[in-house]
Every structure is written in structure tokens, then in C-alpha cells.
Design an enzyme around this catalytic site. Structure first.
Site, PDB file in Angstrom:
ATOM      1  N   CYS A  83      -0.938  -0.334  -3.240  1.00 28.50           N
ATOM      2  CA  CYS A  83      -2.086   0.367  -4.313  1.00 28.50           C
ATOM      3  C   CYS A  83      -3.781  -0.109  -3.535  1.00 28.50           C
ATOM      4  CB  CYS A  83      -1.861   0.089  -5.672  1.00 28.50           C
ATOM      5  SG  CYS A  83      -1.837   0.745  -6.493  1.00 28.50           S
ATOM      6  N   HIS A 197       3.541   1.345  -4.041  1.00 22.92           N
ATOM      7  CA  HIS A 197       4.351   0.056  -4.654  1.00 22.92           C
ATOM      8  C   HIS A 197       5.881   0.096  -4.128  1.00 22.92           C
ATOM      9  CE1 HIS A 197       1.543  -0.456  -7.600  1.00 22.92           C
ATOM     10  NE2 HIS A 197       1.411   0.628  -7.822  1.00 22.92           N
ATOM     11  N   GLU A 199       7.386  -2.600  -4.325  1.00 25.19           N
ATOM     12  CA  GLU A 199       8.119  -3.732  -5.096  1.00 25.19           C
ATOM     13  C   GLU A 199       8.390  -2.464  -6.165  1.00 25.19           C
ATOM     14  OE1 GLU A 199       4.395  -3.637  -6.920  1.00 25.19           O
ATOM     15  OE2 GLU A 199       5.076  -3.213  -5.073  1.00 25.19           O
TER      16      GLU A 199
END
Length: 215
Positions: A83, A197, A199
Site C-alpha cells: 500500500c 493488501h 494480508e
């Protein structure tokens, strides 16, 4: 088999819980730090974060990490920016004025256009799930961070600015928003970046983190 060691840089610009949890799920031993000596002794480094380009760079400098990160390309260390962590890999950003970045990848960071290519007002930030596609010059991800992913894989974005790489060799994957191509993954030597992202992108994102760990 011993756990892979990964260092996550804490710049105070985002909740690190998700990335730490994802890395541990992938079998990593995770160190979270903003200490320069720890980062210097790390071989796999992740630079995550949310927020503005200028504030993030101020935090990099405040913690004495500017030179360490700026020269990391000359080492054998791997660095993954996520990001805003990807955006500051570039030469400069235009968020709240022009701010110098790390200069690890040539190019700049500019606002996502307010209007689509069909002149329709876009919702900014670009937020939610979007599909990855090959960057224009590629037809395979075999030698990249996306080796185990496929075009049309959906990942989770939230951002108002976008990276604008100067050289096509840096581009790996894009997404389309309002008809505009947005750089989603960049890679140059030992430097990697994801605008989205991983994750927060389920199993498809975990594949990306696992590949970074293995590289």
C-alpha cells in the site's frame, strides 16, 4: 524445517495485526521493529502502512531509516512494500505537495483520476476487491512475485493515489478502475511492491506472501 524470518517495519502508519497474523500463518518468525540495526541485519523485510505519502516519509526519516531503505537495492535483502509502503518506493509523491520518496523504483505517485475514461465520476478512494491483470508487456508471471497467481485473481485495495512507474520493466500487474490502468504489483531486482493488501486478500494474498518468503 526452520521458520523463515521476516522483519516488519513499524512506522506507526497502520494497524500491523493483519500482516503479522498472515505471515505467522505462512509459517514465519516475525520481528516487528523500527530500529535501524535490526533492519540492517534482516534479509526479508516488509514495509506496510496506510496513510499519506508525506507523513509516511516523515516517519521513515524520523526513525533514522531513510538511508538504510534508500540503499537496500544494493544489498541482497528483499523488500516488499505494501500500500503506502509500495508508493514510497518511488522517486516522489504528489499527495499534499511533492515529497521525495526512496527512489528504489523510477517513477512517481499521482492521484487516481476523478473521472472514468467514459467521463463518469469515480468514487475515490478506490476501495474493495478488484482483479489483477498482466501489465501490458507481460504474458506470464512465472519470474515474478505472482508466480502462483492467475490473471483475474481478486485482491483487496484501498487507496486514493497510484504509482506511475517510468519503466515498463518494473511493472508486473495492473488493475482496471474506471477504465484506467493502475499499477498493482511492481518488481525490480530485490524490490517488490503491492498496491493492494495481500494480508487482507484471503488465500490469493497468502500465495503472494509465501512467494516473497521463498524468493
Amino acid at each position: 524445517m526452520s521458520e523463515k524470518k521476516v522483519t516488519v517495519i513499524d512506522l506507526g502508519v497502520g494497524n500491523l495485526f493483519s500482516i503479522i497474523s498472515a505471515l505467522k500463518y505462512c509459517g514465519c518468525q516475525v520481528t516487528v521493529t523500527s530500529e535501524s540495526k535490526v533492519i540492517e541485519n534482516s534479509s526479508s523485510i516488509i514495509l506496510p502502512g496506510d496513510g499519506a505519502f508525506n507523513y509516511t516519509m516523515n516517519q521513515v526519516k524520523k526513525r533514522g531509516l531513510f538511508e538504510i531503505l534508500k540503499t537496500i537495492k544494493k544489498t541482497k535483502k528483499k523488500l516488499l512494500g505494501i500500500c503506502i509502503g509500495m508508493q514510497i518506493l518511488f522517486d516522489y509523491g504528489l499527495e499534499f505537495g511533492k515529497t521525495e520518496g526512496l527512489g528504489l523504483i523510477k517513477g512517481n505517485v499521482i492521484p487516481i483520476p476523478d473521472y472514468s475514461t467514459e467521463n463518469k465520476k469515480l468514487v475515490i478512494p478506490h476501495m474493495g476487491w478488484n482483479s489483477l491483470i498482466f501489465s501490458n508487456h507481460l504474458n506470464t508471471w512465472e519470474e515474478t512475485l505472482l508466480k502462483n497467481n492467475n490473471p483475474s485473481d481478486e485482491v483487496y485495495f484501498i487507496h486514493s493515489f497510484m504509482a506511475n512507474p517510468s519503466e515498463k520493466k518494473s511493472k508486473v500487474a495492473d488493475c482496471i478502475y474506471g477504465g484506467h490502468r493502475i499499477s498493482a504489483v511492481v518488481q525490480e531486482e530485490n524490490i517488490f511492491g503491492c498496491q493492494f493488501h495481500p494480508e487482507k486478500s484471503g488465500e490469493l494474498g497468502l500465495k503472494i506472501l509465501r512467494e516473497f518468503i521463498k524468493l
